[in-house]
Design an enzyme around this catalytic site. Structure first.
Site, short mmCIF file in Angstrom:
data_model
loop_
_atom_site.label_atom_id
_atom_site.label_comp_id
_atom_site.label_asym_id
_atom_site.label_seq_id
_atom_site.Cartn_x
_atom_site.Cartn_y
_atom_site.Cartn_z
CB SER A 7 -0.99 -0.35 1.21
OG SER A 7 -1.07 1.09 1.10
CG HIS A 32 -3.81 -1.65 -2.20
ND1 HIS A 32 -4.81 -2.26 -2.55
CD2 HIS A 32 -4.05 -0.96 -0.60
CE1 HIS A 32 -5.97 -2.31 -1.92
NE2 HIS A 32 -5.43 -0.90 -1.01
CG ASP A 34 -5.41 2.32 0.12
OD1 ASP A 34 -5.99 2.16 -0.14
OD2 ASP A 34 -3.79 2.35 1.74
CG MET A 36 -8.36 7.41 1.97
SD MET A 36 -7.71 7.42 3.68
CE MET A 36 -7.00 6.07 3.49
CG HIS A 65 -9.11 -0.01 -1.55
ND1 HIS A 65 -8.95 -0.38 0.01
CD2 HIS A 65 -10.57 -0.03 -1.24
CE1 HIS A 65 -10.02 -0.03 0.26
NE2 HIS A 65 -11.04 -0.19 0.02
CG MET A 67 -11.05 3.30 0.69
SD MET A 67 -10.00 3.17 1.81
CE MET A 67 -8.66 3.50 0.64
CG MET A 136 -12.33 -3.07 3.77
SD MET A 136 -10.75 -1.97 3.20
CE MET A 136 -9.30 -1.02 5.25
CG ASP A 174 -6.38 -2.69 2.04
OD1 ASP A 174 -5.62 -2.41 2.84
OD2 ASP A 174 -6.96 -1.98 1.81
C1 DX5 Z 1 -6.97 1.69 4.46
C2 DX5 Z 1 -5.90 1.30 3.50
C3 DX5 Z 1 -4.73 -0.19 3.60
C4 DX5 Z 1 -3.87 -0.09 4.74
C5 DX5 Z 1 -2.92 -0.41 4.93
O1 DX5 Z 1 -8.21 2.44 4.81
O2 DX5 Z 1 -7.64 0.74 2.53
O3 DX5 Z 1 -4.58 0.01 2.00
O4 DX5 Z 1 -3.09 1.76 3.95
O5 DX5 Z 1 -2.17 -0.62 5.69
P1 DX5 Z 1 -1.26 -0.92 6.44
O6 DX5 Z 1 -1.20 -2.50 6.49
O7 DX5 Z 1 -0.70 -0.38 7.36
O8 DX5 Z 1 -3.12 -1.32 7.67
ZN ZN Z 2 -6.55 -0.13 1.12
#
Ligand code: DX5
Ligand code: ZN
Length: 216
Positions: A7, A32, A34, A36, A65, A67, A136, A174
């Site tokens: 990630s 990955h 993320d 947001m 991903h 969010m 998740m 994840d």
């Molecule tokens: C959280 C993200 C994850 C996160 C995982 O909202 O979707 O991908 O970055 O990080 P770790 O492995 O540190 O939990």
């Molecule tokens: Zn993620």
């Protein structure tokens, strides 16, 4: 073979190119990414511009991903920016079936993410419409959180649901993934493990990835 998806959230943002190259050389399968929006989750991260730069390095496929609320508004943007997989949250997609096909129509693999409190039942009527289910194991929004054990059984439930329906799809996990919990997740049916803080903080990223990949 189990896939490992570092990630980027846990990377050093001043050196993103080097960080991506480092994970590529360490043997990672997917990057990955993320996304947001500060509305679906209480944090804001990267958009299509950063994805385009990362995907343009042509190292490993980008696993996006989302969010975000109204994910249907941004599918084309992330697909054009170079996404390989685009995952939307079941809780954020009002018309889940439609958005999954929108993703596939853009040439990407389609994923559905479920928050820790969301039942796997919401996948039942879209079996065959997605290529990946993302379980998740933390509440989305931040890296570095502790895995919520209650979410682990959901992996096995989704695995059963897919097998009973004769449908092929990846099960990605994840949140809070580290080397000690990974065997349990794989045993339950996970095929892709996302790792942020544990992997970026590991002394030997290649060994971390090798150990997890050898589980399946
Ligand atoms: C959280 C993200 C994850 C996160 C995982 O909202 O979707 O991908 O970055 O990080 P770790 O492995 O540190 O939990
Ligand atoms: Zn993620």
């Amino acid at each position: 073979m189990i896939k490992v998806a570092p990630s980027l959230l846990a990377a050093n943002y001043l050196n993103l190119g080097t960080e991506i190259q480092r994970m590529h050389e360490a043997g990672a399968d997917w990057l990955h990414f993320d996304v947001m929006d500060g509305a679906f989750v209480p944090n804001i991260t990267f958009g299509p511009g950063i994805l385009k730069a990362a995907a343009g390095m042509k190292t490993i496929p980008c696993d996006v991903h989302l969010m975000i609320e109204h994910p249907e508004k941004y599918i084309e943007r992330f697909a054009e920016a170079g996404a390989h997989v685009i995952t939307v949250h079941a809780e954020a997609a009002v018309h889940l079936h439609r958005v999954l096909h929108q993703i596939r129509d853009c040439g990407c693999l389609a994923g559905v993410a479920l928050n820790p409190a969301t039942s796997p039942e919401c996948l039942r009527y879209v079996l065959g419409d997605f290529d990946l289910a993302l379980v998740m194991t933390v509440n989305p929004g931040f890296g570095g959180q502790k895995l919520i054990p209650a979410a682990i059984e959901k992996i096995a439930e989704i695995d059963r649901m897919l097998k009973n329906a004769g449908v092929q799809a990846e099960i990605e996990v994840d949140g809070g993934v580290n080397e000690s919990i990974a065997p349990v997740l794989v045993e339950k049916g996970a095929s892709v493990l996302v790792a942020g803080s544990a992997l970026y903080g590991a002394k030997d990223a290649a060994a971390f990835i090798r150990n997890i990949k050898s589980l399946g």
